[in-house]
Design a protein around this motif. Structure first.
Motif, mmCIF file in Angstrom:
data_model
loop_
_atom_site.group_PDB
_atom_site.id
_atom_site.type_symbol
_atom_site.label_atom_id
_atom_site.label_comp_id
_atom_site.label_asym_id
_atom_site.label_seq_id
_atom_site.Cartn_x
_atom_site.Cartn_y
_atom_site.Cartn_z
ATOM 1 N N LEU A 46 8.427 8.633 -10.257
ATOM 2 C CA LEU A 46 8.357 7.988 -8.951
ATOM 3 C C LEU A 46 6.927 8.018 -8.407
ATOM 4 O O LEU A 46 6.424 7.011 -7.906
ATOM 5 C CB LEU A 46 9.305 8.679 -7.972
ATOM 6 N N ALA A 47 6.266 9.152 -8.528
ATOM 7 C CA ALA A 47 4.877 9.254 -8.049
ATOM 8 C C ALA A 47 3.965 8.356 -8.870
ATOM 9 O O ALA A 47 3.063 7.719 -8.322
ATOM 10 C CB ALA A 47 4.409 10.706 -8.120
ATOM 11 N N LEU A 48 4.190 8.309 -10.156
ATOM 12 C CA LEU A 48 3.375 7.452 -11.019
ATOM 13 C C LEU A 48 3.536 5.985 -10.627
ATOM 14 O O LEU A 48 2.560 5.240 -10.550
ATOM 15 C CB LEU A 48 3.748 7.659 -12.487
ATOM 16 N N LYS A 49 4.766 5.570 -10.343
ATOM 17 C CA LYS A 49 5.007 4.186 -9.921
ATOM 18 C C LYS A 49 4.291 3.896 -8.613
ATOM 19 O O LYS A 49 3.708 2.828 -8.433
ATOM 20 C CB LYS A 49 6.508 3.930 -9.755
ATOM 21 N N TRP A 50 4.331 4.842 -7.672
ATOM 22 C CA TRP A 50 3.671 4.654 -6.382
ATOM 23 C C TRP A 50 2.165 4.535 -6.572
ATOM 24 O O TRP A 50 1.531 3.650 -5.998
ATOM 25 C CB TRP A 50 4.002 5.813 -5.438
ATOM 26 N N GLN A 51 1.594 5.400 -7.375
ATOM 27 C CA GLN A 51 0.150 5.352 -7.628
ATOM 28 C C GLN A 51 -0.246 4.027 -8.272
ATOM 29 O O GLN A 51 -1.260 3.428 -7.910
ATOM 30 C CB GLN A 51 -0.277 6.515 -8.519
ATOM 31 N N SER A 53 1.332 1.145 -8.009
ATOM 32 C CA SER A 53 1.429 0.067 -7.023
ATOM 33 C C SER A 53 0.250 0.103 -6.054
ATOM 34 O O SER A 53 -0.261 -0.954 -5.657
ATOM 35 C CB SER A 53 2.752 0.138 -6.261
ATOM 36 N N GLN A 54 -0.206 1.290 -5.684
ATOM 37 C CA GLN A 54 -1.357 1.409 -4.787
ATOM 38 C C GLN A 54 -2.623 0.878 -5.450
ATOM 39 O O GLN A 54 -3.435 0.203 -4.807
ATOM 40 C CB GLN A 54 -1.552 2.860 -4.351
ATOM 41 N N MET A 55 -2.792 1.180 -6.717
ATOM 42 C CA MET A 55 -3.968 0.692 -7.444
ATOM 43 C C MET A 55 -3.927 -0.824 -7.560
ATOM 44 O O MET A 55 -4.954 -1.490 -7.411
ATOM 45 C CB MET A 55 -4.052 1.349 -8.824
ATOM 46 N N GLU A 56 -2.736 -1.383 -7.818
ATOM 47 C CA GLU A 56 -2.606 -2.831 -7.924
ATOM 48 C C GLU A 56 -2.937 -3.499 -6.596
ATOM 49 O O GLU A 56 -3.637 -4.519 -6.565
ATOM 50 C CB GLU A 56 -1.197 -3.206 -8.377
ATOM 51 N N GLN A 57 -2.458 -2.942 -5.497
ATOM 52 C CA GLN A 57 -2.752 -3.513 -4.181
ATOM 53 C C GLN A 57 -4.239 -3.429 -3.873
ATOM 54 O O GLN A 57 -4.820 -4.356 -3.322
ATOM 55 C CB GLN A 57 -1.956 -2.783 -3.098
ATOM 56 N N SER A 58 -4.840 -2.328 -4.238
ATOM 57 C CA SER A 58 -6.277 -2.153 -4.013
ATOM 58 C C SER A 58 -7.077 -3.163 -4.821
ATOM 59 O O SER A 58 -8.033 -3.770 -4.321
ATOM 60 C CB SER A 58 -6.689 -0.733 -4.380
#
Length: 65
Positions: A46-51, A53-58
């Motif tokens: 779950l944390a890996l998925k969140w990280q 997604s954050q990198m993709e948005q950035s």
């Protein structure tokens, strides 16, 4: 909030060392529980998925600038 903090502070100071020790032990145990849960979360999928997604948005934001 300030009034509540003052009231709690007065009650805390009024506790005996023995009464205070009970709460301090609970605080130590809860901190250990929190650290374990945080470690498990940080190493979870779950944390890996969140990280990710954050990198993709950035990256998208950088490209649109």
């Amino acid at each position: 909030f300030g009034e509540i903090a003052k009231a709690v502070s007065v009650k805390w100071k009024a506790l005996s060392d023995q009464e205070r020790a009970v709460w301090e032990e609970k605080a130590v145990a809860d901190k250990e529980r929190y650290q374990k849960e945080l470690f498990l979360y940080k190493n979870s999928e779950l944390a890996l998925k969140w990280q990710t997604s954050q990198m993709e948005q950035s990256n998208k934001a950088k490209r649109s600038d």
